[in-house]
Design an enzyme around this catalytic site. Sequence first.
Site, PDB file in Angstrom:
ATOM      1  N   TYR A   1      42.166  -0.234   7.544  1.00 44.99           N
ATOM      2  CA  TYR A   1      42.799   1.038   7.186  1.00 44.99           C
ATOM      3  C   TYR A   1      42.363   1.427   5.775  1.00 44.99           C
ATOM      4  CZ  TYR A   1      46.794   4.391   7.234  1.00 44.99           C
ATOM      5  OH  TYR A   1      47.598   5.509   7.219  1.00 44.99           O
ATOM      6  N   CYS A   2      41.784   2.621   5.644  1.00 46.83           N
ATOM      7  CA  CYS A   2      41.417   3.182   4.328  1.00 46.83           C
ATOM      8  C   CYS A   2      40.460   2.233   3.596  1.00 46.83           C
ATOM      9  CB  CYS A   2      42.677   3.481   3.518  1.00 46.83           C
ATOM     10  SG  CYS A   2      42.394   4.432   1.998  1.00 46.83           S
ATOM     11  N   VAL A   3      40.818   1.792   2.395  1.00 46.07           N
ATOM     12  CA  VAL A   3      39.927   0.947   1.603  1.00 46.07           C
ATOM     13  C   VAL A   3      39.633  -0.363   2.330  1.00 46.07           C
ATOM     14  CG1 VAL A   3      41.853  -0.033   0.302  1.00 46.07           C
ATOM     15  CG2 VAL A   3      39.579  -0.111  -0.662  1.00 46.07           C
TER      16      VAL A   3
ATOM     17  N   GLY B   1      39.286  -0.536   5.484  1.00 48.34           N
ATOM     18  CA  GLY B   1      38.278  -0.171   6.468  1.00 48.34           C
ATOM     19  C   GLY B   1      36.891  -0.134   5.860  1.00 48.34           C
TER      20      GLY B   1
END
Length: 579
Positions: free
Chosen positions: A313-315, A317
């Site tokens: 998720y986000c960073v 990812g």
Amino acid sequence: MAETKESNQSLPSLEELQHWTWVLGRAQQMMLENGLDAVKATPATPAFSALLDPTVAVRATAGFWADTMQLWQRFLDPVHAQPFEETPEQARDKRFKAPQWREEPLFDFLRQSYFVIADNMLKGVDAIEGVDEKQKEQIRFATKGFIDALSPSNFPATNPQVIERMVETKGESLLKGLQHMMSDLQKGQMTQTAEGAFELGRNLAMTPGKVVKRTPLYELIQYSPATEDVYATPLLIFPPWINRFYILDLTPEKSFIAWAVAQGLTVFVVSWKSADASMKDVMWDDYVERGQIDAIDTVRDLLGVEGVHTIGYCVAGTTLAATLAVLAARGEAEKVRSATFFTAQVDFSEAGELSVFVNDDQLAMIKSLGTEGFLDGRYMATTFNLLRGRDLIWNYVTNNYLMGQDYAPFDLLHWNSDVTNLPSAWHLSYLTDLYRDNKLVAGTLKIGETPIDLTTVKTPVYVQAGREDHIAPAPSVWKLTHYFQGPLKFVLAGSGHIAGVVNPPAAGKYQYWTNDAQVETLDDFVAGATETKGSWWPDWAKWIEAVDPGKVRAKAARVPGKGKLKPLEDAPGSYVRTR
């Protein structure tokens, strides 16, 4: 009636309104003519000299005064004047949804005046010539922030609801609002939800599970199965360490983790440690090697499986993309059966409004703030709030400071305020190497001695982006499809960075778009996409099942504490509670 009369008598007069309109217009003119002298004087940015082109200033000022004359004609002669035409965005503006903003002429004038000034200021920015697009984006972002701050809804004398609330409470609303503000100043963070309404383990992060491993960097949580049989390949979730992991385990009806368990997945989640001075030397290599790869190997060994499903998720990812490349380079790609990316970026060439915070001055400030080895989480919270200042800053100034209203309980905002600290060395290098220099897709980064080449990744991939995402814009997330070489599915979800992800099927909210055709751009994807109402979670679950439909009994190591790793404590663990 007496109170309404008293309220009207306290309103500004026509002459005062005319004076302040002139003041705001003059302020705009001064900004266009002289507002960026300091930037012009900076040798590193000579292109800003174009901002002082008098032709641009004259054109912008002429347009402003033409609009202002029409505004006054509407106010003084509403019958014969051309009516004010709102844009759809202006019509939806929640700051002016109270009927007083349209029904009472003086406040209607203030509202229209504000829209005229805002529109002309943004036109002035767009008219600037001789400035590259990144510099113009920085100017546009600063201008939008100034415009949001300038709203008449933010000032007690120009907000009809604040005036009425003051009269109704005989001034006690102002005292209560002042108390809210002083409390926030003392703790150094703006309050967004009712304090004490939520508690981990009581009404948040309630999915049953155990902490089965703890390292100096993370805790590994294994969740208890809810079905007799479970999929053979387990799921390992990497949330961003910029926030707490329980964004995916809010109240039970919103919990992605609980929902995934109910689908028959053996779910593990990494709960990252909030940084302190002991983590001053932690870098991106550590989050890849000692974080993601270590957790992957731990789950594989615990359950005796060849590979795992992963979510980043986000960073996390972005980091998962690097992890996949590292495993591919080492001949260990089979350790990850599939990878799902929630609103994650790898190519930062169009990374959105967060990029305006990545310049030499900002980087120097971040370095000065992290002298103890970590960056206080309140700094990042403020940065994200600035991206949506109208909703996450000025909304609370109006409602809770000016009107003295009580804070409403909201689980998502409780999580948003529950900040985590970041290793300052990692944060600085992340902004420099990725946001500024875009090295991840340039092939110039290494983890240890292993080069990162995203084009070597052939792992099946599911990419989710949010249509209204202001942190990881959908066009930027789309770029991920240009690098991976294996089977890939892209899904565009309604809403943004959080609500676009945390959208349980039972809520019946939003929608998502899919397109099986091979297309090059996000615009082409949208043009040929099929819209489906509701949550994209079931679509993801079908995709996961297609990768590996095999199942096993939910016993032995599939139950937390029944394998070789003994439970250390109940979920949600300790790291999620430490500041």
